[in-house]
Design a protein around this motif. Sequence first.
Motif, short mmCIF file in Angstrom:
data_model
loop_
_atom_site.label_atom_id
_atom_site.label_comp_id
_atom_site.label_asym_id
_atom_site.label_seq_id
_atom_site.Cartn_x
_atom_site.Cartn_y
_atom_site.Cartn_z
N SER A 99 -35.10 -5.43 -13.61
CA SER A 99 -36.32 -4.91 -14.22
C SER A 99 -37.19 -4.19 -13.19
O SER A 99 -37.93 -3.27 -13.53
CB SER A 99 -37.13 -6.04 -14.86
N ARG A 100 -37.11 -4.60 -11.91
CA ARG A 100 -37.96 -4.03 -10.87
C ARG A 100 -37.13 -3.69 -9.64
O ARG A 100 -36.17 -4.41 -9.31
CB ARG A 100 -39.08 -5.00 -10.48
N PRO A 101 -37.49 -2.64 -8.90
CA PRO A 101 -36.73 -2.27 -7.70
C PRO A 101 -36.81 -3.32 -6.61
O PRO A 101 -35.88 -3.47 -5.81
CB PRO A 101 -37.36 -0.94 -7.28
N GLU A 102 -37.93 -4.06 -6.54
CA GLU A 102 -38.03 -5.11 -5.52
C GLU A 102 -36.95 -6.16 -5.71
O GLU A 102 -36.39 -6.68 -4.74
CB GLU A 102 -39.42 -5.76 -5.57
N GLY A 103 -36.65 -6.51 -6.97
CA GLY A 103 -35.60 -7.48 -7.25
C GLY A 103 -34.24 -6.95 -6.87
O GLY A 103 -33.38 -7.69 -6.37
N LEU A 104 -34.01 -5.67 -7.10
CA LEU A 104 -32.74 -5.06 -6.72
C LEU A 104 -32.53 -5.17 -5.22
O LEU A 104 -31.46 -5.59 -4.76
CB LEU A 104 -32.72 -3.60 -7.18
N LEU A 105 -33.53 -4.78 -4.43
CA LEU A 105 -33.40 -4.86 -2.97
C LEU A 105 -33.20 -6.30 -2.51
O LEU A 105 -32.40 -6.57 -1.60
CB LEU A 105 -34.64 -4.26 -2.30
N ARG A 106 -33.91 -7.23 -3.12
CA ARG A 106 -33.78 -8.64 -2.73
C ARG A 106 -32.36 -9.15 -2.97
O ARG A 106 -31.77 -9.81 -2.11
CB ARG A 106 -34.78 -9.49 -3.51
N ASP A 107 -31.79 -8.82 -4.12
CA ASP A 107 -30.45 -9.31 -4.44
C ASP A 107 -29.38 -8.64 -3.58
O ASP A 107 -28.39 -9.28 -3.19
CB ASP A 107 -30.14 -9.08 -5.91
N LEU A 108 -29.56 -7.37 -3.27
CA LEU A 108 -28.60 -6.70 -2.39
C LEU A 108 -28.65 -7.29 -0.98
O LEU A 108 -27.61 -7.44 -0.33
CB LEU A 108 -28.87 -5.20 -2.34
N ARG A 109 -29.84 -7.64 -0.52
CA ARG A 109 -29.94 -8.25 0.80
C ARG A 109 -29.25 -9.61 0.82
O ARG A 109 -28.69 -10.03 1.83
CB ARG A 109 -31.40 -8.39 1.21
N ALA A 110 -29.27 -10.31 -0.31
CA ALA A 110 -28.60 -11.61 -0.40
C ALA A 110 -27.08 -11.47 -0.37
O ALA A 110 -26.37 -12.48 -0.22
CB ALA A 110 -29.03 -12.33 -1.68
N LEU A 111 -26.57 -10.24 -0.52
CA LEU A 111 -25.13 -10.00 -0.42
C LEU A 111 -24.71 -9.53 0.95
O LEU A 111 -23.51 -9.48 1.26
CB LEU A 111 -24.70 -8.95 -1.46
#
Length: 314
Positions: A226-238
Amino acid sequence: MHTDQPSQPSSEGGQQPSVVAAHDVLPLDEQAALHQRRRLLQSRVVPWLHEEVASRMAERLQAIKRVPAHVLNSSPALGGGHAQLLAAYPDAQHWWWEASPALRAQTELPLAPGWWARWRGASTAHWRNPASPAAELLWSNMELHWCALQGQRMKQWQEAVAVGGFVMFSTIGPDSFKELRQLWQERGWGAVAPDWVDMHDLGDAMVRAGFEDPVMDQEAIRLTWSRPEGLLRDLRALGGNTAPARSAGLRTPRWRDMVLQALEQLRGGDGRLALTLEVVYGHAFKGQPRLTVAAETAVSLEHMRSMVRRTTPR
């Protein structure tokens, strides 16, 4: 984050070898890859995507009729899958192997009791050593795309598998994050990810490593936020960007704001940001060792009989 999964089926450790087939090398910054994997280990949690892929890969074990007596999990701390392997093969001996000495040492550090018990499976597995038996199943979940010398890693797998045993693995395919690749290319920001290897080339590499009858397929998964901040957070977790051609230099708050603004272009008709992830699956068997053919080859009758006796049906 949401996922949609349209399936599309189709037919650092160790010394570097002196000669490596070009197709068996993934363009990868090995130091960056090691740094990112060590960072992920500090969280003491298997990455969210790896857990999901482990469950999907475990479903594919039903297609293999042989029941292994010894199961080897390669890079288990980041790949996961231990619980699924225990459920599938409760009577087997379970072993772990980590090719990188640095990662193994970090994995063996004292951990929080709850996490340690969950990951170790209440002491249901042991670290592989030179005296450990060969495995009838080697499992590698989301490990191969961290390896620059993929052919060498496959050869290590082959040497750890018993004759008649099999390897099952998953990794990231080249169509992953293609939307991000386009955004980065349009802005001249360098490569956003390595050029991961196509499943057909991975199958060929399995044959060169000494495996037989490789079966490869892939799955396209749509990830949404829903938000770009969440996208970046999840990619960093990978992990992080391990491409040698990535843009150099430290990132600033201004850079992050630019990225967040660019990510807004990924919104689809449903109003959510979307990325494509391609997961490649493969399995192959280890056959009988092949004789080296010279101009003249002598084979004793006893040796031929021994080879026939060792042949086991799959």
